[in-house]
Write a protein that holds these residues in place. Structure first.
Motif, mmCIF file in Angstrom:
data_model
loop_
_atom_site.group_PDB
_atom_site.id
_atom_site.type_symbol
_atom_site.label_atom_id
_atom_site.label_comp_id
_atom_site.label_asym_id
_atom_site.label_seq_id
_atom_site.Cartn_x
_atom_site.Cartn_y
_atom_site.Cartn_z
ATOM 1 N N GLU A 212 -11.829 42.772 13.735
ATOM 2 C CA GLU A 212 -11.507 41.360 13.513
ATOM 3 C C GLU A 212 -10.377 40.914 14.437
ATOM 4 O O GLU A 212 -10.420 39.825 15.016
ATOM 5 C CB GLU A 212 -11.105 41.162 12.048
ATOM 6 N N VAL A 213 -9.368 41.765 14.609
ATOM 7 C CA VAL A 213 -8.227 41.417 15.458
ATOM 8 C C VAL A 213 -8.611 41.435 16.938
ATOM 9 O O VAL A 213 -8.188 40.581 17.712
ATOM 10 C CB VAL A 213 -7.059 42.388 15.179
ATOM 11 N N LEU A 214 -9.434 42.421 17.325
ATOM 12 C CA LEU A 214 -9.793 42.566 18.741
ATOM 13 C C LEU A 214 -10.568 41.369 19.273
ATOM 14 O O LEU A 214 -10.641 41.169 20.491
ATOM 15 C CB LEU A 214 -10.622 43.849 18.940
ATOM 16 N N ASN A 215 -11.159 40.574 18.384
ATOM 17 C CA ASN A 215 -11.907 39.392 18.827
ATOM 18 C C ASN A 215 -11.050 38.125 18.868
ATOM 19 O O ASN A 215 -11.563 37.054 19.158
ATOM 20 C CB ASN A 215 -13.101 39.155 17.874
ATOM 21 N N GLN A 216 -9.759 38.252 18.566
ATOM 22 C CA GLN A 216 -8.886 37.075 18.559
ATOM 23 C C GLN A 216 -8.508 36.659 19.997
ATOM 24 O O GLN A 216 -8.505 37.479 20.928
ATOM 25 C CB GLN A 216 -7.609 37.379 17.768
ATOM 26 N N ASP A 217 -8.146 35.384 20.150
ATOM 27 C CA ASP A 217 -7.810 34.851 21.482
ATOM 28 C C ASP A 217 -6.579 35.520 22.072
ATOM 29 O O ASP A 217 -6.505 35.744 23.286
ATOM 30 C CB ASP A 217 -7.574 33.333 21.379
ATOM 31 N N TYR A 218 -5.569 35.818 21.219
ATOM 32 C CA TYR A 218 -4.340 36.381 21.772
ATOM 33 C C TYR A 218 -4.560 37.778 22.340
ATOM 34 O O TYR A 218 -3.813 38.222 23.225
ATOM 35 C CB TYR A 218 -3.211 36.382 20.728
ATOM 36 N N ILE A 219 -5.591 38.479 21.875
ATOM 37 C CA ILE A 219 -5.905 39.789 22.453
ATOM 38 C C ILE A 219 -6.506 39.600 23.851
ATOM 39 O O ILE A 219 -6.158 40.314 24.803
ATOM 40 C CB ILE A 219 -6.877 40.561 21.541
ATOM 41 N N ARG A 220 -7.385 38.601 23.977
ATOM 42 C CA ARG A 220 -7.949 38.309 25.307
ATOM 43 C C ARG A 220 -6.849 37.849 26.256
ATOM 44 O O ARG A 220 -6.847 38.195 27.445
ATOM 45 C CB ARG A 220 -9.032 37.227 25.186
ATOM 46 N N ARG A 239 -0.924 46.312 15.032
ATOM 47 C CA ARG A 239 0.089 45.772 14.124
ATOM 48 C C ARG A 239 -0.491 44.665 13.244
ATOM 49 O O ARG A 239 -0.186 44.567 12.063
ATOM 50 C CB ARG A 239 1.272 45.242 14.938
ATOM 51 N N ASN A 240 -1.346 43.829 13.841
ATOM 52 C CA ASN A 240 -1.939 42.739 13.064
ATOM 53 C C ASN A 240 -3.084 43.211 12.178
ATOM 54 O O ASN A 240 -3.488 42.494 11.268
ATOM 55 C CB ASN A 240 -2.444 41.649 14.021
ATOM 56 N N ALA A 241 -3.602 44.403 12.468
ATOM 57 C CA ALA A 241 -4.665 44.950 11.612
ATOM 58 C C ALA A 241 -4.096 45.761 10.453
ATOM 59 O O ALA A 241 -4.843 46.292 9.628
ATOM 60 C CB ALA A 241 -5.591 45.838 12.453
ATOM 61 N N LEU A 242 -2.774 45.838 10.380
ATOM 62 C CA LEU A 242 -2.147 46.662 9.346
ATOM 63 C C LEU A 242 -2.202 46.044 7.948
ATOM 64 O O LEU A 242 -2.061 46.752 6.955
ATOM 65 C CB LEU A 242 -0.675 46.930 9.710
ATOM 66 N N ILE A 243 -2.383 44.697 7.873
ATOM 67 C CA ILE A 243 -2.326 44.029 6.569
ATOM 68 C C ILE A 243 -3.315 44.641 5.568
ATOM 69 O O ILE A 243 -2.917 45.022 4.457
ATOM 70 C CB ILE A 243 -2.584 42.515 6.736
ATOM 71 N N PRO A 244 -4.623 44.753 5.917
ATOM 72 C CA PRO A 244 -5.540 45.370 4.930
ATOM 73 C C PRO A 244 -5.211 46.825 4.647
ATOM 74 O O PRO A 244 -5.424 47.310 3.527
ATOM 75 C CB PRO A 244 -6.924 45.220 5.579
ATOM 76 N N ILE A 245 -4.668 47.533 5.656
ATOM 77 C CA ILE A 245 -4.315 48.947 5.431
ATOM 78 C C ILE A 245 -3.150 49.046 4.451
ATOM 79 O O ILE A 245 -3.121 49.920 3.578
ATOM 80 C CB ILE A 245 -3.962 49.617 6.774
ATOM 81 N N ILE A 246 -2.182 48.120 4.579
ATOM 82 C CA ILE A 246 -1.046 48.115 3.642
ATOM 83 C C ILE A 246 -1.521 47.805 2.226
ATOM 84 O O ILE A 246 -1.023 48.364 1.243
ATOM 85 C CB ILE A 246 0.007 47.093 4.108
ATOM 86 N N THR A 247 -2.502 46.903 2.122
ATOM 87 C CA THR A 247 -3.062 46.602 0.799
ATOM 88 C C THR A 247 -3.638 47.853 0.161
ATOM 89 O O THR A 247 -3.385 48.159 -1.013
ATOM 90 C CB THR A 247 -4.167 45.534 0.927
ATOM 91 N N ILE A 248 -4.409 48.614 0.950
ATOM 92 C CA ILE A 248 -4.999 49.853 0.422
ATOM 93 C C ILE A 248 -3.904 50.853 0.072
ATOM 94 O O ILE A 248 -3.970 51.543 -0.947
ATOM 95 C CB ILE A 248 -5.958 50.458 1.465
ATOM 96 N N LEU A 249 -2.881 50.907 0.930
ATOM 97 C CA LEU A 249 -1.771 51.838 0.677
ATOM 98 C C LEU A 249 -1.099 51.517 -0.657
ATOM 99 O O LEU A 249 -0.789 52.425 -1.437
ATOM 100 C CB LEU A 249 -0.758 51.740 1.824
ATOM 101 N N GLY A 250 -0.896 50.221 -0.920
ATOM 102 C CA GLY A 250 -0.265 49.828 -2.173
ATOM 103 C C GLY A 250 -1.091 50.219 -3.384
ATOM 104 O O GLY A 250 -0.568 50.732 -4.371
ATOM 105 N N PHE A 251 -2.420 50.017 -3.286
ATOM 106 C CA PHE A 251 -3.279 50.375 -4.415
ATOM 107 C C PHE A 251 -3.498 51.881 -4.519
ATOM 108 O O PHE A 251 -3.948 52.366 -5.560
ATOM 109 C CB PHE A 251 -4.625 49.658 -4.297
ATOM 110 N N SER A 252 -3.209 52.607 -3.442
ATOM 111 C CA SER A 252 -3.409 54.061 -3.470
ATOM 112 C C SER A 252 -2.313 54.764 -4.251
ATOM 113 O O SER A 252 -2.504 55.896 -4.694
ATOM 114 C CB SER A 252 -3.441 54.614 -2.038
ATOM 115 N N ILE A 253 -1.159 54.119 -4.410
ATOM 116 C CA ILE A 253 -0.048 54.769 -5.123
ATOM 117 C C ILE A 253 -0.399 55.041 -6.587
ATOM 118 O O ILE A 253 -0.259 56.176 -7.049
ATOM 119 C CB ILE A 253 1.228 53.928 -4.981
#
Length: 320
Positions: A212-220, A239-253
């Protein structure tokens, strides 16, 4: 940030109270009661009534809740009807055993899945991506108890290279390094089941977040400036793809303790999941309340850590 954390912790108090009321009510409305746990099967109705009064089960439900709450705020979670000891004493070794089973898998799954997810996103539809896609679908689709039984049949029953179940061999009294080796052997199969299940989901989340992040304009734009692919991937995209990973990390605790309930029963691992099932079957209200409240508090703390993580990786997210 400290002000925000304190404010969130204070907000948790009414939430925890509300959760405790809901859990207490549901447990009490469950058919059955623990009155016969300590009594002879041939106990008379008078003996049963005396035991009911001793446990405080003859009082209205709201009185029982207030009594439980008063005890709990002082660290007294009552006595386990099954183990006939204070819940706080019984539950400690089981929490430790569950932690031993889950923490290594938790760390390893994040360390392995994030690089794999990034590679799969960068090399979309490659052989590597296709392999991990099939692996992820297998890991997500396969029920953990069935996969666990399959591994027991192959590696323990047929090949005889791993123990079937438990944490140590029955009758073993080894200590120190010998005990660590013994526990490690018993960790192989349940750890493998947990690891495959965790990897499957995390690889997919990381891959999809990166795509999802790799298709953003700022990456181009970053690529058009002539930045190296490594800088674009790891400094701008990841760094911008970390949001969903942090969500999973929070629920993994909370999942460190609650996620392996069925698996602990499959492998007869003496963890908190197994005593929770035993508590449900025996209507051990005090034990059940303590375990469920532990899961609830860990879930709230996991959400708090996730919110703090959001603010750290994305400055647009304000915490106050």
């Amino acid at each position: 940030m400290i002000k925000y954390i304190i404010k969130r912790l204070l907000h948790m108090i009414p939430v925890i109270l509300l959760i405790s009321i809901c859990i207490f009510t549901i447990i009490k409305l469950t058919p059955g009661n623990p009155v016969g746990t300590r009594l002879d099967p041939k106990a008379t109705p008078e003996q049963k009534q005396m035991e009911k009064e001793r446990l405080g089960l003859d009082k209205p439900m709201y009185i029982q809740y207030i009594m439980w709450l008063e005890r709990s705020v002082h660290g007294d979670f009552g006595e386990s009807y099954i183990y006939k000891r204070p819940v706080s004493d019984v539950i400690k070794p089981f929490i430790k055993n569950t932690f031993i089973l889950n923490v290594g898998v938790f760390l390893l799954s994040f360390l392995v899945s994030i690089p794999i997810g990034i590679v799969c996103a960068v090399k979309k539809y490659s052989k590597t991506d296709n392999f991990w896609t099939v692996f992820s679908l297998f890991g997500i689709s396969m029920p953990s108890f069935f996969f666990g039984l399959l591994l027991i049949y192959v590696f323990s029953v047929k090949l005889k290279i791993t123990p079937i179940s438990g944490m140590i061999e029955a009758g073993t009294r080894t200590v120190g390094f010998g005990r660590a080796i013994e526990v490690s052997k018993h960790l192989i199969l349940p750890g493998l089941v947990l690891l495959i299940g965790s990897l499957a989901g995390l690889v997919r989340y990381t891959r999809n977040g990166m795509l999802e992040v790799l298709n953003q304009d700022y990456i181009r734009t970053a690529r058009s400036k002539g930045l190296s692919e490594k800088v674009v991937i790891y400094r701008h995209a990841f760094r911008n793809a970390l949001i969903p990973i942090i969500t999973i990390l929070g629920f993994s605790i909370p999942g460190l303790f609650s996620g392996a309930v069925i698996l602990e029963s499959t492998f007869n691992w003496p963890g908190i999941g197994r005593i929770m099932i035993d508590a449900v079957n025996a209507r051990d209200y005090n034990m059940l309340m303590a375990v469920m409240m532990l899961f609830a508090i860990l879930t709230l703390l996991g959400n708090l850590l996730a919110d703090i993580g959001y603010a750290m990786v994305d400055p647009r997210i304000k915490v106050d």
